[in-house]
Design a protein around this motif. Structure first.
Motif, short mmCIF file in Angstrom:
data_model
loop_
_atom_site.label_atom_id
_atom_site.label_comp_id
_atom_site.label_asym_id
_atom_site.label_seq_id
_atom_site.Cartn_x
_atom_site.Cartn_y
_atom_site.Cartn_z
N ARG A 56 67.13 -19.59 9.98
CA ARG A 56 66.72 -20.81 10.66
C ARG A 56 65.99 -21.74 9.69
N GLU A 59 61.21 -26.74 10.48
CA GLU A 59 61.00 -28.16 10.77
C GLU A 59 59.99 -28.77 9.80
N SER A 64 64.02 -32.61 7.70
CA SER A 64 64.72 -31.50 8.36
C SER A 64 65.70 -31.97 9.43
N LYS A 65 65.51 -33.18 9.93
CA LYS A 65 66.43 -33.68 10.96
C LYS A 65 67.87 -33.75 10.46
N PHE A 67 69.41 -31.49 8.83
CA PHE A 67 70.08 -30.19 8.83
C PHE A 67 71.15 -30.12 9.91
N SER A 68 71.08 -31.01 10.88
CA SER A 68 72.12 -31.03 11.91
C SER A 68 73.48 -31.39 11.31
N LEU A 69 73.50 -31.90 10.09
CA LEU A 69 74.76 -32.21 9.41
C LEU A 69 75.32 -30.99 8.66
N ASN A 70 74.55 -29.91 8.62
CA ASN A 70 74.95 -28.69 7.93
C ASN A 70 75.61 -27.75 8.93
N PHE A 73 73.69 -24.99 10.71
CA PHE A 73 72.77 -25.37 11.79
C PHE A 73 73.30 -24.90 13.15
N TYR A 74 74.62 -24.80 13.28
CA TYR A 74 75.24 -24.45 14.55
C TYR A 74 75.69 -22.99 14.62
N GLU A 76 75.03 -19.33 15.26
CA GLU A 76 73.99 -18.63 16.04
C GLU A 76 73.18 -17.65 15.20
N LYS A 79 70.59 -19.36 13.07
CA LYS A 79 69.52 -20.02 13.83
C LYS A 79 68.38 -19.06 14.17
#
Length: 98
Positions: A56, A59, A64-65, A67-70, A73-74, A76, A79
Motif C-alpha cells: 500500500r 498518503e 500521493s494522489k 498513485f491512482s495512475l499506477n 493502486f488497483y 487488491e 493495497k
C-alpha cells in the motif's frame, strides 16, 4: 528556486554555524531537478522521493494522489499493508522506488 527556499527554511529553523552543513544540504538536495531541466531529463529520473513498492502506498508520500495512475493502486494485494512481503522479511528484501 525550490533549493533556495529549502535552504532558507532550514537556516531559519536551525540557525548558526553549527548547522552550516545542513544549510548546504538544503541547498543541494534538489540539484537533480535543476540538472534534469538543463539536460532534458524526465522528472521521474531526477526526483528524490523513495518509497517501498509492492504494498500500500502511504498518503504521506509527496503527491500521493497521483498513485491512482499506477496500476498497482488497483491491485487488491498491493493495497494491503504488507502487500507482496512477509512480516519481518527485512529491509534488504523490500523493493524501493527510485
Amino acid at each position: 528556486m525550490h533549493s533556495l527556499q529549502t535552504a532558507e527554511a532550514v537556516r531559519k529553523k536551525y540557525p548558526g554555524e553549527k548547522y552550516d552543513w545542513y544549510h548546504l544540504t538544503g541547498l543541494i538536495h534538489d540539484m537533480g531537478k535543476f540538472l534534469g531541466a538543463v539536460y532534458g531529463e524526465k522528472q521521474w529520473c531526477v526526483v528524490g522521493d523513495t518509497f517501498p513498492v509492492g504494498c500500500r502506498f502511504s498518503e504521506k508520500i509527496e503527491f500521493s494522489k497521483f498513485f491512482s495512475l499506477n496500476p498497482d493502486f488497483y491491485d487488491e494485494k498491493m493495497k494491503t499493508k504488507l502487500g507482496v512481503y512477509k512480516k519481518n522479511c527485512g529491509l534488504k528484501n523490500v523493493r524501493m522506488s527510485y
